[in-house]
Design a protein around this motif. Structure first.
Motif, PDB file in Angstrom:
ATOM      1  N   ARG A   1      26.763  -8.494   0.735  1.00 16.57           N
ATOM      2  CA  ARG A   1      25.657  -8.068   1.581  1.00 16.57           C
ATOM      3  C   ARG A   1      26.069  -6.802   2.325  1.00 16.57           C
ATOM      4  NH1 ARG A   1      21.055  -8.935   0.322  1.00 16.57           N
ATOM      5  NH2 ARG A   1      20.354  -8.642   2.484  1.00 16.57           N
ATOM      6  N   ILE A   2      25.164  -5.804   2.335  1.00 19.05           N
ATOM      7  CA  ILE A   2      25.456  -4.507   2.937  1.00 19.05           C
ATOM      8  C   ILE A   2      24.352  -4.163   3.929  1.00 19.05           C
ATOM      9  CG2 ILE A   2      25.872  -2.065   2.492  1.00 19.05           C
ATOM     10  CD1 ILE A   2      26.671  -2.880  -0.377  1.00 19.05           C
ATOM     11  N   GLY A   3      24.751  -3.880   5.187  1.00 14.73           N
ATOM     12  CA  GLY A   3      23.786  -3.601   6.241  1.00 14.73           C
ATOM     13  C   GLY A   3      23.160  -2.226   6.134  1.00 14.73           C
ATOM     14  N   CYS A   4      22.040  -2.051   6.813  1.00 15.96           N
ATOM     15  CA  CYS A   4      21.277  -0.814   6.722  1.00 15.96           C
ATOM     16  C   CYS A   4      22.090   0.375   7.229  1.00 15.96           C
ATOM     17  CB  CYS A   4      19.964  -0.932   7.496  1.00 15.96           C
ATOM     18  SG  CYS A   4      20.134  -1.179   9.258  1.00 15.96           S
ATOM     19  N   GLY A   5      21.851   1.525   6.609  1.00 16.19           N
ATOM     20  CA  GLY A   5      22.518   2.748   7.000  1.00 16.19           C
ATOM     21  C   GLY A   5      23.926   2.911   6.473  1.00 16.19           C
ATOM     22  N   THR A   6      24.411   1.997   5.675  1.00 19.79           N
ATOM     23  CA  THR A   6      25.779   2.050   5.157  1.00 19.79           C
ATOM     24  C   THR A   6      25.819   2.808   3.836  1.00 19.79           C
ATOM     25  OG1 THR A   6      26.586   0.075   6.280  1.00 19.79           O
ATOM     26  CG2 THR A   6      27.629   0.612   4.186  1.00 19.79           C
ATOM     27  N   ARG A   7      26.904   3.548   3.630  1.00 16.56           N
ATOM     28  CA  ARG A   7      27.109   4.295   2.387  1.00 16.56           C
ATOM     29  C   ARG A   7      28.370   3.770   1.707  1.00 16.56           C
ATOM     30  NH1 ARG A   7      26.074   9.340  -0.176  1.00 16.56           N
ATOM     31  NH2 ARG A   7      24.514   9.784   1.423  1.00 16.56           N
ATOM     32  N   ILE A   8      28.251   3.473   0.412  1.00 17.26           N
ATOM     33  CA  ILE A   8      29.372   3.016  -0.412  1.00 17.26           C
ATOM     34  C   ILE A   8      29.740   4.132  -1.374  1.00 17.26           C
ATOM     35  CG2 ILE A   8      30.225   1.247  -1.979  1.00 17.26           C
ATOM     36  CD1 ILE A   8      29.447   0.143   0.746  1.00 17.26           C
ATOM     37  N   GLY A   9      31.007   4.597  -1.324  1.00 17.83           N
ATOM     38  CA  GLY A   9      31.426   5.753  -2.100  1.00 17.83           C
ATOM     39  C   GLY A   9      31.584   5.486  -3.586  1.00 17.83           C
ATOM     40  N   ALA A  10      31.707   6.570  -4.321  1.00 18.84           N
ATOM     41  CA  ALA A  10      31.810   6.509  -5.779  1.00 18.84           C
ATOM     42  C   ALA A  10      33.046   5.718  -6.204  1.00 18.84           C
ATOM     43  CB  ALA A  10      31.867   7.922  -6.350  1.00 18.84           C
ATOM     44  N   ASN A  11      32.853   4.889  -7.234  1.00 25.14           N
ATOM     45  CA  ASN A  11      33.937   4.130  -7.866  1.00 25.14           C
ATOM     46  C   ASN A  11      34.620   3.126  -6.926  1.00 25.14           C
ATOM     47  OD1 ASN A  11      33.616   5.587 -10.343  1.00 25.14           O
ATOM     48  ND2 ASN A  11      34.771   7.283  -9.436  1.00 25.14           N
ATOM     49  N   THR A  12      33.965   2.768  -5.859  1.00 21.77           N
ATOM     50  CA  THR A  12      34.480   1.735  -4.961  1.00 21.77           C
ATOM     51  C   THR A  12      34.104   0.362  -5.499  1.00 21.77           C
ATOM     52  OG1 THR A  12      34.650   3.008  -2.938  1.00 21.77           O
ATOM     53  CG2 THR A  12      34.026   0.712  -2.673  1.00 21.77           C
ATOM     54  N   VAL A  13      34.989  -0.616  -5.286  1.00 18.61           N
ATOM     55  CA  VAL A  13      34.749  -1.983  -5.755  1.00 18.61           C
ATOM     56  C   VAL A  13      34.675  -2.916  -4.547  1.00 18.61           C
ATOM     57  CG1 VAL A  13      35.623  -3.911  -7.135  1.00 18.61           C
ATOM     58  CG2 VAL A  13      35.923  -1.557  -7.943  1.00 18.61           C
ATOM     59  N   ILE A  14      33.553  -3.587  -4.407  1.00 20.08           N
ATOM     60  CA  ILE A  14      33.348  -4.555  -3.328  1.00 20.08           C
ATOM     61  C   ILE A  14      33.324  -5.938  -3.967  1.00 20.08           C
ATOM     62  CG2 ILE A  14      31.939  -5.237  -1.369  1.00 20.08           C
ATOM     63  CD1 ILE A  14      32.966  -2.380  -1.184  1.00 20.08           C
ATOM     64  N   GLY A  15      34.312  -6.775  -3.635  1.00 19.90           N
ATOM     65  CA  GLY A  15      34.471  -8.060  -4.294  1.00 19.90           C
ATOM     66  C   GLY A  15      33.436  -9.093  -3.885  1.00 19.90           C
ATOM     67  N   PRO A  16      33.376 -10.203  -4.614  1.00 20.17           N
ATOM     68  CA  PRO A  16      32.391 -11.256  -4.342  1.00 20.17           C
ATOM     69  C   PRO A  16      32.447 -11.735  -2.900  1.00 20.17           C
ATOM     70  CG  PRO A  16      33.566 -11.702  -6.388  1.00 20.17           C
ATOM     71  CD  PRO A  16      34.261 -10.544  -5.744  1.00 20.17           C
ATOM     72  N   GLY A  17      31.260 -11.932  -2.324  1.00 22.15           N
ATOM     73  CA  GLY A  17      31.147 -12.549  -1.014  1.00 22.15           C
ATOM     74  C   GLY A  17      31.382 -11.646   0.174  1.00 22.15           C
ATOM     75  N   VAL A  18      31.809 -10.400  -0.038  1.00 21.20           N
ATOM     76  CA  VAL A  18      32.120  -9.502   1.076  1.00 21.20           C
ATOM     77  C   VAL A  18      30.843  -9.183   1.857  1.00 21.20           C
ATOM     78  CG1 VAL A  18      32.869  -7.167   1.671  1.00 21.20           C
ATOM     79  CG2 VAL A  18      34.166  -8.515   0.002  1.00 21.20           C
ATOM     80  N   GLN A  19      30.959  -9.179   3.173  1.00 18.79           N
ATOM     81  CA  GLN A  19      29.843  -8.852   4.056  1.00 18.79           C
ATOM     82  C   GLN A  19      30.185  -7.560   4.801  1.00 18.79           C
ATOM     83  OE1 GLN A  19      27.231 -11.603   4.085  1.00 18.79           O
ATOM     84  NE2 GLN A  19      28.550 -11.821   2.297  1.00 18.79           N
ATOM     85  N   ILE A  20      29.319  -6.565   4.699  1.00 19.92           N
ATOM     86  CA  ILE A  20      29.535  -5.263   5.332  1.00 19.92           C
ATOM     87  C   ILE A  20      28.378  -5.001   6.279  1.00 19.92           C
ATOM     88  CG2 ILE A  20      29.781  -2.785   4.940  1.00 19.92           C
ATOM     89  CD1 ILE A  20      30.967  -3.431   2.210  1.00 19.92           C
ATOM     90  N   GLY A  21      28.694  -4.590   7.504  1.00 17.95           N
ATOM     91  CA  GLY A  21      27.682  -4.389   8.531  1.00 17.95           C
ATOM     92  C   GLY A  21      26.903  -3.098   8.377  1.00 17.95           C
ATOM     93  N   ARG A  22      26.273  -2.701   9.471  1.00 17.58           N
ATOM     94  CA  ARG A  22      25.381  -1.543   9.484  1.00 17.58           C
ATOM     95  C   ARG A  22      26.130  -0.250   9.799  1.00 17.58           C
ATOM     96  NH1 ARG A  22      19.894  -3.848  12.492  1.00 17.58           N
ATOM     97  NH2 ARG A  22      19.547  -5.580  11.030  1.00 17.58           N
ATOM     98  N   ASP A  23      25.601   0.841   9.242  1.00 15.49           N
ATOM     99  CA  ASP A  23      26.096   2.196   9.544  1.00 15.49           C
ATOM    100  C   ASP A  23      27.584   2.353   9.264  1.00 15.49           C
ATOM    101  OD1 ASP A  23      23.535   3.081  10.486  1.00 15.49           O
ATOM    102  OD2 ASP A  23      23.910   1.966  12.339  1.00 15.49           O
ATOM    103  N   CYS A  24      28.057   1.713   8.231  1.00 18.07           N
ATOM    104  CA  CYS A  24      29.449   1.866   7.797  1.00 18.07           C
ATOM    105  C   CYS A  24      29.558   3.005   6.784  1.00 18.07           C
ATOM    106  CB  CYS A  24      29.966   0.574   7.155  1.00 18.07           C
ATOM    107  SG  CYS A  24      30.054  -0.828   8.291  1.00 18.07           S
ATOM    108  N   VAL A  25      30.750   3.570   6.680  1.00 16.65           N
ATOM    109  CA  VAL A  25      31.036   4.596   5.671  1.00 16.65           C
ATOM    110  C   VAL A  25      32.243   4.115   4.876  1.00 16.65           C
ATOM    111  CG1 VAL A  25      31.692   6.971   5.222  1.00 16.65           C
ATOM    112  CG2 VAL A  25      30.138   6.438   7.111  1.00 16.65           C
ATOM    113  N   ILE A  26      32.021   3.778   3.623  1.00 20.81           N
ATOM    114  CA  ILE A  26      33.082   3.316   2.736  1.00 20.81           C
ATOM    115  C   ILE A  26      33.340   4.437   1.740  1.00 20.81           C
ATOM    116  CG2 ILE A  26      33.883   1.471   1.233  1.00 20.81           C
ATOM    117  CD1 ILE A  26      33.018   0.532   4.052  1.00 20.81           C
ATOM    118  N   GLY A  27      34.546   4.987   1.738  1.00 24.67           N
ATOM    119  CA  GLY A  27      34.843   6.142   0.907  1.00 24.67           C
ATOM    120  C   GLY A  27      34.941   5.813  -0.573  1.00 24.67           C
ATOM    121  N   SER A  28      35.320   6.815  -1.341  1.00 24.21           N
ATOM    122  CA  SER A  28      35.443   6.630  -2.783  1.00 24.21           C
ATOM    123  C   SER A  28      36.751   5.926  -3.136  1.00 24.21           C
ATOM    124  CB  SER A  28      35.384   7.989  -3.494  1.00 24.21           C
ATOM    125  OG  SER A  28      36.430   8.823  -3.041  1.00 24.21           O
TER     126      SER A  28
END
Length: 337
Positions: free
Chosen positions: A135-162
């Motif tokens: 689950r990914i909160g509003c305003g969050t960006r997930i970078g290219a070629n990033t892997v988010i594993g099963p069940g991970v919860q990510i909040g709002r307005d996060c920046v996850i790099g490549s």
């Protein structure tokens, strides 16, 4: 019980079955069914725990575990209501039981960004992979070629790099993870067996609270059973290592190449200089400062600044350094013949 968002709990096994599969001997309560593993302090009647060191005898006597794995000489300290497995290597037997009762969820199927995103404001760049239950909160960006594993919860307005990997983790709002960060990999846990060292399954999580920043190519390991926690607004530089089961306070600063060993606790507003190293199971008090390059092998009281290797209070370190310099300069080099 390990978090079901990240770990599958397998079918229960009897104490006799566990003993046979882990190299131990069931000496009491062989018919009892066991469905999970846990430490002595938090185990309940359906869990198996272990004691491998005499310093945990008090915890053994107070445990509510349904079964405990102990060396033969400790059987008399086990509560009467608990089943008992005797093993020459209790921790290794417990590790084997962990693998028999719990299994990390794997990324067998990727889901579409729309399944994971809170709304259309979420941006998923090309090549990113999302596991089931993410689950990914509003305003969050997930970078290219990033892997988010099963069940991970990510909040709002996060920046996850490549090229970031995130697993076994709960991430708050406004968190930044720069390129190549590794969040939730297995902590460094090993134990000896007759055949050599074996890995201990790591069944905990990583929790990054609101406003945390993690620099490029830094690693934060998930807990062995409990969680690794990074407090609000803590800022971590590039190439930093945080070991399993650490609990880091709010507003900590960690400069590049800092290494935090497992089960370290720090208070709020602690500063770690570049290349500082912290030994395991230590406590760093609120407002303390660790100088660059320091090697900490003892608890640091609140508000103190320590330096050197082994690290000690900075005034003591400076006095010793000045004294050594004077001793060295007072001895004239012998003249050449």
């Amino acid at each position: 019980m390990p978090d079901s968002r990240f770990f599958e709990t397998l079918s229960p096994l009897s104490v006799v079955e566990l003993a046979a599969k882990t190299g131990g001997e069931a000496v009491r309560g062989g018919d009892r069914m066991i469905g999970s593993v846990a430490p002595l302090s938090s185990a309940d009647g359906g869990a198996i725990a272990f004691m491998g060191d005499r310093k945990f005898v008090a915890a053994l006597a107070a445990t509510q575990a349904g079964c405990v794995i102990v060396p033969e000489q400790a059987v008399g300290s086990v509560p009467a209501e608990a089943a008992v497995i005797v093993s020459r290597t209790p921790q290794a037997s417990w590790a084997m039981a962990s693998a028999l009762l719990h299994r990390p969820l794997s990324l067998d199927r990727a889901i579409a960004p729309s399944e994971a995103s809170e709304d259309d404001s979420v941006v998923i760049e090309p090549g990113a992979v999302l596991g089931e239950g993410v689950r990914i909160g509003c305003g969050t960006r997930i970078g290219a070629n990033t892997v988010i594993g099963p069940g991970v919860q990510i909040g709002r307005d996060c920046v996850i790099g490549s090229n970031v990997t995130v697993g076994f983790a709960l991430i708050g709002d406004r968190v930044k993870l720069y390129a190549g960060a590794r969040i939730g990999e297995a902590g460094f846990g090993a134990t000896g067996t007759a055949a050599g060292a074996m890995d201990i399954p790591q069944l905990g999580r990583v929790i990054l609270q609101d406003g945390v920043t993690v620099g490029a190519n830094s690693c934060i390991d998930r807990g062995a059973y409990d969680d690794t926690v990074i407090g609000e607004n803590t800022k971590i530089d590039n190439l930093v290592m945080v070991g399993h089961n650490c609990v880091i306070g709010r507003n900590n600063l960690m400069a590049a190449n800092t290494g935090i060993s497992g089960s370290v606790t720090s208070g709020d507003n602690v500063i770690f200089g570049g290349k500082a190293g912290i030994g395991d199971h230590l406590t760093i008090g609120e407002g303390a400062r660790v100088a660059a390059g320091a090697g900490v092998l003892a608890d640091i009281p609140p508000g103190e600044t320590w330096s050197g290797y082994p690290a000690r209070p900075i005034r003591q370190f400076l006095r010793e350094t000045v004294w050594l310099a004077k001793q060295a300069s007072s001895k004239k080099a012998p003249r050449e013949s």
